[in-house]
Design a protein around this motif. Structure first.
Motif, PDB file in Angstrom:
ATOM      1  N   GLY A  32       0.839  -1.186   0.000  1.00  0.00           N
ATOM      2  CA  GLY A  32       0.000   0.000   0.000  1.00  0.00           C
ATOM      3  C   GLY A  32       0.879   1.243   0.000  1.00  0.00           C
ATOM      4  N   ILE A  33       0.434   2.252  -0.711  1.00  0.00           N
ATOM      5  CA  ILE A  33       1.127   3.542  -0.731  1.00  0.00           C
ATOM      6  C   ILE A  33       0.342   4.465   0.192  1.00  0.00           C
ATOM      7  N   TYR A  34       1.027   5.047   1.142  1.00  0.00           N
ATOM      8  CA  TYR A  34       0.377   5.875   2.159  1.00  0.00           C
ATOM      9  C   TYR A  34       0.826   7.323   2.069  1.00  0.00           C
ATOM     10  N   ASN A  35      -0.129   8.212   2.287  1.00  0.00           N
ATOM     11  CA  ASN A  35       0.143   9.640   2.434  1.00  0.00           C
ATOM     12  C   ASN A  35      -0.494  10.057   3.752  1.00  0.00           C
ATOM     13  N   GLN A  36       0.335  10.531   4.685  1.00  0.00           N
ATOM     14  CA  GLN A  36      -0.159  10.942   6.008  1.00  0.00           C
ATOM     15  C   GLN A  36      -0.957   9.813   6.679  1.00  0.00           C
ATOM     16  N   ASN A  37      -0.442   8.587   6.620  1.00  0.00           N
ATOM     17  CA  ASN A  37      -1.059   7.404   7.235  1.00  0.00           C
ATOM     18  C   ASN A  37      -2.395   7.005   6.637  1.00  0.00           C
ATOM     19  N   VAL A  42      -3.417   5.547  -0.188  1.00  0.00           N
ATOM     20  CA  VAL A  42      -3.853   6.282  -1.376  1.00  0.00           C
ATOM     21  C   VAL A  42      -3.536   5.516  -2.662  1.00  0.00           C
ATOM     22  N   GLY A  43      -2.857   4.397  -2.541  1.00  0.00           N
ATOM     23  CA  GLY A  43      -2.502   3.619  -3.715  1.00  0.00           C
ATOM     24  C   GLY A  43      -2.087   2.215  -3.337  1.00  0.00           C
ATOM     25  N   PHE A  44      -1.829   1.410  -4.358  1.00  0.00           N
ATOM     26  CA  PHE A  44      -1.578  -0.008  -4.174  1.00  0.00           C
ATOM     27  C   PHE A  44      -0.769  -0.514  -5.357  1.00  0.00           C
ATOM     28  N   PHE A  45       0.122  -1.462  -5.111  1.00  0.00           N
ATOM     29  CA  PHE A  45       0.783  -2.145  -6.230  1.00  0.00           C
ATOM     30  C   PHE A  45       1.265  -3.517  -5.788  1.00  0.00           C
TER      31      PHE A  45
END
Length: 82
Positions: A57-62, A65-68
């Protein structure tokens, strides 16, 4: 300043990953199977063809916001000792 980080998908955050979606105009950039995150997580679990797949998972401020998925190629190493 934004804090961006990448975390391995685990039993703690897989449901959060399932809640991800894209805007309609972005759909053409995403796999045509629905829901794409569920399919990606299934591939990581069943390892089709023996492929090692890890989901992140891609995190912004916990907040996710995304996944790969990352495909890990296994490398066979042979040693010859004398």
């Amino acid at each position: 300043m934004s804090e961006i980080c990448i975390r391995l998908i685990s039993s703690d955050n897989w449901r959060e990953a399932l809640e991800l979606s894209v805007h309609d105009e972005q759909q053409r950039f995403v796999a045509s199977v629905n829901p794409p995150v569920a399919i990606a997580l299934a591939k990581a679990y069943i390892r089709p063809g023996g492929k090692m797949v890890e989901s992140y998972g891609i995190y912004n401020q916990n907040k996710m916001v995304g996944f790969f998925n990352e495909l890990n190629q296994q490398i066979e190493v042979n040693f010859l000792l004398h």
